[in-house]
Design a protein around this motif. Structure first.
Motif, short mmCIF file in Angstrom:
data_model
loop_
_atom_site.label_atom_id
_atom_site.label_comp_id
_atom_site.label_asym_id
_atom_site.label_seq_id
_atom_site.Cartn_x
_atom_site.Cartn_y
_atom_site.Cartn_z
N GLY A 1 -40.59 1.64 3.23
CA GLY A 1 -40.39 1.09 4.43
C GLY A 1 -41.05 1.48 5.83
O GLY A 1 -40.28 1.55 6.83
N LEU A 2 -41.67 2.41 5.57
CA LEU A 2 -42.82 2.61 6.03
C LEU A 2 -44.20 2.03 6.08
O LEU A 2 -44.69 2.67 4.94
CB LEU A 2 -42.95 4.05 6.71
N PHE A 3 -45.10 1.43 6.61
CA PHE A 3 -46.43 1.07 6.13
C PHE A 3 -47.23 1.62 7.47
O PHE A 3 -46.82 1.25 8.54
CB PHE A 3 -45.87 -0.51 6.03
N ARG A 4 -48.55 1.26 7.56
CA ARG A 4 -49.63 1.15 7.83
C ARG A 4 -50.41 -0.08 7.73
O ARG A 4 -50.75 -0.19 7.00
CB ARG A 4 -50.55 2.23 8.17
N LEU A 5 -50.83 -1.09 8.53
CA LEU A 5 -50.87 -2.32 8.71
C LEU A 5 -52.63 -2.26 9.09
O LEU A 5 -52.77 -2.21 10.50
CB LEU A 5 -50.34 -3.37 8.48
N LYS A 6 -53.48 -3.32 9.06
CA LYS A 6 -54.70 -3.40 9.60
C LYS A 6 -54.42 -4.99 9.98
O LYS A 6 -53.66 -5.98 9.26
CB LYS A 6 -56.70 -3.90 8.54
N PHE B 1 -51.56 -0.84 12.66
CA PHE B 1 -50.61 -0.80 13.00
C PHE B 1 -49.09 -0.11 12.35
O PHE B 1 -49.20 -0.59 11.33
CB PHE B 1 -49.66 -1.91 13.86
N PHE B 2 -48.57 1.08 13.02
CA PHE B 2 -47.43 0.82 12.34
C PHE B 2 -46.65 0.35 11.85
O PHE B 2 -46.19 -0.54 13.02
CB PHE B 2 -47.19 2.53 12.24
N LEU B 3 -45.89 0.23 10.66
CA LEU B 3 -44.31 -0.71 10.91
C LEU B 3 -43.74 -0.18 10.19
O LEU B 3 -43.55 0.59 8.70
CB LEU B 3 -44.83 -1.86 10.10
N THR B 4 -42.03 -0.85 10.40
CA THR B 4 -40.92 0.03 9.97
C THR B 4 -39.73 -0.66 10.31
O THR B 4 -39.64 -1.91 11.02
CB THR B 4 -40.90 2.03 9.88
N MET B 5 -38.52 -0.93 9.68
CA MET B 5 -37.69 -1.10 9.38
C MET B 5 -36.38 -0.12 10.98
O MET B 5 -36.14 0.78 10.47
CB MET B 5 -36.35 -1.57 8.01
N GLY B 6 -35.73 -1.09 11.29
CA GLY B 6 -34.53 -0.27 12.32
C GLY B 6 -33.63 -0.08 12.28
O GLY B 6 -33.04 0.75 12.42
N ASP B 7 -33.30 -0.39 10.53
CA ASP B 7 -32.47 0.82 10.04
C ASP B 7 -32.56 1.76 8.73
O ASP B 7 -31.76 2.07 8.21
CB ASP B 7 -31.34 -0.92 9.12
N HIS B 8 -33.99 1.79 9.09
CA HIS B 8 -34.15 3.19 8.00
C HIS B 8 -34.19 4.11 9.08
O HIS B 8 -33.99 4.32 10.04
CB HIS B 8 -35.18 2.98 8.00
N VAL B 9 -33.60 5.34 8.66
CA VAL B 9 -33.71 6.88 8.91
C VAL B 9 -34.87 7.88 8.12
O VAL B 9 -34.90 7.65 6.75
CB VAL B 9 -32.30 7.63 8.39
N PHE B 10 -35.53 8.34 9.03
CA PHE B 10 -36.63 9.83 8.10
C PHE B 10 -36.71 10.51 8.82
O PHE B 10 -35.88 10.78 10.08
CB PHE B 10 -38.51 8.99 8.60
N ASP B 11 -36.31 11.65 7.80
CA ASP B 11 -36.86 13.26 8.31
C ASP B 11 -38.55 13.40 9.01
O ASP B 11 -39.35 13.04 8.85
CB ASP B 11 -37.25 13.79 7.06
N PRO B 12 -38.43 13.82 10.18
CA PRO B 12 -39.67 13.81 11.03
C PRO B 12 -40.69 13.79 10.64
O PRO B 12 -42.02 13.89 10.45
CB PRO B 12 -38.96 15.20 12.19
#
Length: 244
Positions: A177-182, A103-114
């Motif tokens: 602040g953007l992950f992909r985790l097993k 699954f992917f994981l991020t934080m609700g207060d982060h902002v990313f360019d698409p």
């Protein structure tokens, strides 16, 4: 693909009376922006981990689901006084219930360019490590980042993470602040908790020892962490410049 969004923090440095993920910028909440961007990249299921202001996130759920036609689950972390690693672990039941391998994981207060998100999704799909972290090279595109607050990363020539933390003396990347985790990563989090270690970085450090924590370089795009009033203003400025 599936995404966990951490939104449990107490907002001690940006107390607007609502979870930071519900702050509205350019007519859209940060949470709505996440769901819109990640769904466009192929994410099918979303799990929001709430804590502080959980009733307000729950109240926002019907509109979020309707607006994005998205499968969204909210799980409450009663121990939101602990660090962010404990909030990640709260998603374990959701991951297992849905039979997810990763699954992917991020934080609700982060902002990313698409485009940042899209590139990480593509680059991380071929890696086999337990943890994959999107990192950026310090440079012009992230000069707005709060250098005292950003988590810093030292990676080797093969991209494996050698060190991570906000105060490490030597580093060559920023943690975005953007992950992909097993799914097996929850075993590592449990080992950290047994030692009363509750940050994501402390669990990353455990995975480093087994060469299971690898970085994915995504550079040239804009991203930000909306953690305090200065971050909020810099994000507004970036949006005004069409950089986010």
């Amino acid at each position: 693909m599936n995404l966990v969004i951490l939104a449990a923090g107490k907002n001690t440095r940006l107390d607007t009376g609502i979870p930071k993920s519900l702050v509205t910028l350019n007519g859209e909440t940060l949470m709505s922006r996440h769901i819109r961007i990640f769904k466009a990249c192929g994410v099918e299921k979303f799990c929001i981990i709430s804590g502080y202001g959980s009733n307000k996130l729950q109240a926002a759920l019907p509109l979020l689901s309707k607006t994005h036609n998205a499968d969204i689950t909210i799980l409450h972390n009663e121990r939101f006084d602990l660090e962010n690693g404990f909030s990640v672990f709260r998603a374990k039941e959701w991951v297992e219930k849905n039979g997810m391998n990763d699954f992917f994981l991020t934080m609700g207060d982060h902002v990313f360019d698409p485009d940042f998100v899209n590139e990480f999704v593509e680059k991380s799909s071929s890696l086999e490590n337990t943890l994959q972290l999107a990192v950026d090279m310090p440079g012009e595109s992230n000069k707005h980042i709060d250098i005292d607050d950003v988590t810093k990363v030292l990676v080797d020539s093969d991209g494996f993470i050698d060190s991570i933390g906000k105060t490490i003396p030597d580093y060559n990347r920023y943690d975005t602040g953007l992950f992909r985790l097993k799914a097996e990563v929850f075993n590592t989090f449990q080992k950290s908790f047994d030692n009363e270690e509750y940050t994501i970085s402390e669990s990353v450090s455990k995975l480093m020892a087994g060469r299971e924590a690898k970085s994915v370089l995504v550079e040239g795009y804009t991203w930000n962490d909306v953690d305090n009033p200065d971050d909020l203003q810099s994000t507004i400025n970036l949006m005004d410049q069409n950089l986010l």
